[in-house]
Design a protein around this motif. Sequence first.
Motif, PDB file in Angstrom:
ATOM      1  N   LEU A   1      23.658  12.210  10.375  1.00  0.00           N
ATOM      2  CA  LEU A   1      24.729  12.667   9.489  1.00  0.00           C
ATOM      3  C   LEU A   1      25.853  13.366  10.261  1.00  0.00           C
ATOM      4  O   LEU A   1      26.806  13.867   9.681  1.00  0.00           O
ATOM      5  CB  LEU A   1      24.166  13.628   8.437  1.00  0.00           C
ATOM      6  CG  LEU A   1      23.260  12.979   7.384  1.00  0.00           C
ATOM      7  CD1 LEU A   1      22.480  14.040   6.620  1.00  0.00           C
ATOM      8  CD2 LEU A   1      24.082  12.134   6.423  1.00  0.00           C
TER       9      LEU A   1
ATOM     10  N   LEU B   1      19.699  14.826  10.359  1.00  0.00           N
ATOM     11  CA  LEU B   1      20.882  15.654  10.659  1.00  0.00           C
ATOM     12  C   LEU B   1      21.730  14.987  11.727  1.00  0.00           C
ATOM     13  O   LEU B   1      22.958  14.926  11.614  1.00  0.00           O
ATOM     14  CB  LEU B   1      20.456  17.050  11.137  1.00  0.00           C
ATOM     15  CG  LEU B   1      19.838  17.969  10.085  1.00  0.00           C
ATOM     16  CD1 LEU B   1      19.487  19.317  10.702  1.00  0.00           C
ATOM     17  CD2 LEU B   1      20.775  18.159   8.903  1.00  0.00           C
TER      18      LEU B   1
ATOM     19  N   VAL C   1      13.748  15.392   9.570  1.00  0.00           N
ATOM     20  CA  VAL C   1      14.975  16.112   9.227  1.00  0.00           C
ATOM     21  C   VAL C   1      15.898  16.202  10.440  1.00  0.00           C
ATOM     22  O   VAL C   1      17.109  16.028  10.326  1.00  0.00           O
ATOM     23  CB  VAL C   1      14.644  17.521   8.662  1.00  0.00           C
ATOM     24  CG1 VAL C   1      15.918  18.344   8.489  1.00  0.00           C
ATOM     25  CG2 VAL C   1      13.931  17.400   7.324  1.00  0.00           C
TER      26      VAL C   1
ATOM     27  N   VAL D   1      25.574  16.142  12.112  1.00  0.00           N
ATOM     28  CA  VAL D   1      25.398  17.587  12.315  1.00  0.00           C
ATOM     29  C   VAL D   1      24.692  17.771  13.651  1.00  0.00           C
ATOM     30  O   VAL D   1      23.532  17.407  13.797  1.00  0.00           O
ATOM     31  CB  VAL D   1      24.520  18.202  11.192  1.00  0.00           C
ATOM     32  CG1 VAL D   1      24.336  19.696  11.418  1.00  0.00           C
ATOM     33  CG2 VAL D   1      25.128  17.924   9.830  1.00  0.00           C
TER      34      VAL D   1
ATOM     35  N   ALA E   1      24.671  20.758  15.540  1.00  0.00           N
ATOM     36  CA  ALA E   1      24.509  22.162  15.952  1.00  0.00           C
ATOM     37  C   ALA E   1      23.051  22.544  16.210  1.00  0.00           C
ATOM     38  O   ALA E   1      22.785  23.535  16.880  1.00  0.00           O
ATOM     39  CB  ALA E   1      25.100  23.087  14.878  1.00  0.00           C
ATOM     40  N   PHE E   2      22.115  21.762  15.698  1.00  0.00           N
ATOM     41  CA  PHE E   2      20.705  22.149  15.760  1.00  0.00           C
ATOM     42  C   PHE E   2      19.902  21.130  16.560  1.00  0.00           C
ATOM     43  O   PHE E   2      19.946  19.938  16.291  1.00  0.00           O
ATOM     44  CB  PHE E   2      20.148  22.282  14.342  1.00  0.00           C
ATOM     45  CG  PHE E   2      21.056  23.061  13.444  1.00  0.00           C
ATOM     46  CD1 PHE E   2      21.266  24.416  13.680  1.00  0.00           C
ATOM     47  CD2 PHE E   2      21.758  22.452  12.419  1.00  0.00           C
ATOM     48  CE1 PHE E   2      22.139  25.145  12.894  1.00  0.00           C
ATOM     49  CE2 PHE E   2      22.634  23.166  11.626  1.00  0.00           C
ATOM     50  CZ  PHE E   2      22.829  24.517  11.863  1.00  0.00           C
ATOM     51  N   SER E   3      19.177  21.629  17.558  1.00  0.00           N
ATOM     52  CA  SER E   3      18.461  20.695  18.426  1.00  0.00           C
ATOM     53  C   SER E   3      17.107  20.307  17.862  1.00  0.00           C
ATOM     54  O   SER E   3      16.568  19.257  18.194  1.00  0.00           O
ATOM     55  CB  SER E   3      18.293  21.294  19.815  1.00  0.00           C
ATOM     56  OG  SER E   3      17.617  22.524  19.725  1.00  0.00           O
ATOM     57  N   SER E   4      16.526  21.173  17.021  1.00  0.00           N
ATOM     58  CA  SER E   4      15.287  20.746  16.372  1.00  0.00           C
ATOM     59  C   SER E   4      15.051  21.543  15.109  1.00  0.00           C
ATOM     60  O   SER E   4      15.591  22.639  14.923  1.00  0.00           O
ATOM     61  CB  SER E   4      14.093  20.880  17.321  1.00  0.00           C
ATOM     62  OG  SER E   4      13.621  22.190  17.313  1.00  0.00           O
ATOM     63  N   VAL E   5      14.280  20.951  14.228  1.00  0.00           N
ATOM     64  CA  VAL E   5      13.944  21.579  12.952  1.00  0.00           C
ATOM     65  C   VAL E   5      12.439  21.534  12.794  1.00  0.00           C
ATOM     66  O   VAL E   5      11.821  20.492  13.062  1.00  0.00           O
ATOM     67  CB  VAL E   5      14.593  20.807  11.766  1.00  0.00           C
ATOM     68  CG1 VAL E   5      14.236  21.458  10.438  1.00  0.00           C
ATOM     69  CG2 VAL E   5      16.102  20.719  11.929  1.00  0.00           C
ATOM     70  N   ARG E   6      11.847  22.649  12.425  1.00  0.00           N
ATOM     71  CA  ARG E   6      10.427  22.651  12.075  1.00  0.00           C
ATOM     72  C   ARG E   6      10.294  23.190  10.655  1.00  0.00           C
ATOM     73  O   ARG E   6      11.052  24.066  10.239  1.00  0.00           O
ATOM     74  CB  ARG E   6       9.602  23.497  13.057  1.00  0.00           C
ATOM     75  CG  ARG E   6       9.570  22.865  14.455  1.00  0.00           C
ATOM     76  CD  ARG E   6       8.751  23.647  15.425  1.00  0.00           C
ATOM     77  NE  ARG E   6       7.321  23.512  15.235  1.00  0.00           N
ATOM     78  CZ  ARG E   6       6.600  22.465  15.648  1.00  0.00           C
ATOM     79  NH1 ARG E   6       7.192  21.474  16.285  1.00  0.00           N
ATOM     80  NH2 ARG E   6       5.307  22.407  15.443  1.00  0.00           N
ATOM     81  N   ILE E   7       9.342  22.635   9.928  1.00  0.00           N
ATOM     82  CA  ILE E   7       9.224  22.990   8.512  1.00  0.00           C
ATOM     83  C   ILE E   7       7.850  23.554   8.219  1.00  0.00           C
ATOM     84  O   ILE E   7       6.837  22.927   8.516  1.00  0.00           O
ATOM     85  CB  ILE E   7       9.491  21.753   7.618  1.00  0.00           C
ATOM     86  CG1 ILE E   7      10.828  21.119   8.007  1.00  0.00           C
ATOM     87  CG2 ILE E   7       9.458  22.145   6.147  1.00  0.00           C
ATOM     88  CD1 ILE E   7      11.184  19.902   7.183  1.00  0.00           C
ATOM     89  N   GLY E   8       7.850  24.757   7.649  1.00  0.00           N
ATOM     90  CA  GLY E   8       6.601  25.389   7.268  1.00  0.00           C
ATOM     91  C   GLY E   8       6.645  25.807   5.811  1.00  0.00           C
ATOM     92  O   GLY E   8       7.474  25.320   5.044  1.00  0.00           O
TER      93      GLY E   8
END
Lengths: 82, 82
Positions: free
Chosen positions: A29, A26, A22, A31, A33-40
Motif C-alpha cells: 500500500l 503495508l 500485515v 506505507v 515507515a514500518f519495517s515489521s509488524v507483530r500482532i498480539g
Amino acid sequence: MPTIVVDVMPKAELLDPQGKAVTGALSRLGVDAFSSVRIGKRFELTVEGEVDDQVLEAARKVADEILSNSVIEDVISVEVVA
Amino acid sequence: MPTIVVDVMPKAELLDPQGKAVTGALSRLGVDAFSSVRIGKRFELTVEGEVDDQVLEAARKVADEILSNSVIEDVISVEVVA
C-alpha cells in the motif's frame, strides 16, 4: 470499576504469520515507515471491587495459564488501569 | 529500534464473543475475581530510525484505516515505546 490489562505477544523467535501478512500489505500500500509488524492480544479483565495483591496474583496466574500459550506466546505485562 | 504500540479493542457497546467465552471459562474454573473479560489486539510496529511527528501520524492513519475495523473496533492508543 478497575481493569487489569494483560498483554500477550508471540515469542520474538517465532514467526508471526498475521504480522507478516500485515507487514506485506503495508508495503504494497506504499506505507514504508514500518519495517515489521507483530500482532498480539490485549485482555481487559474487569474487577468488581478493589485490586489487592491477591487479585493481581490471580490475574498473573490466569494470564500465564489460561490467557496465553506459553509454548508460542509471552505475557509481556499485567497492569492495573484506573 | 523504537516500536509504536497500537491497541485496538472491540467497541464497548458490542458483544465480544471471544471475551464472553473466556469469562465463562474462568467462572467454570472457579476463578471469580473478574466479572468480565474483553479481548482486543495489540500491534507492535517497528520503526527504522527515529519516530518523528510524521511517522506517528502515519501510525495513527494505519491504525484507523488498516489495523482496525471502525464499525466494530476502537483504536484506544497509539504510543511510542522505547
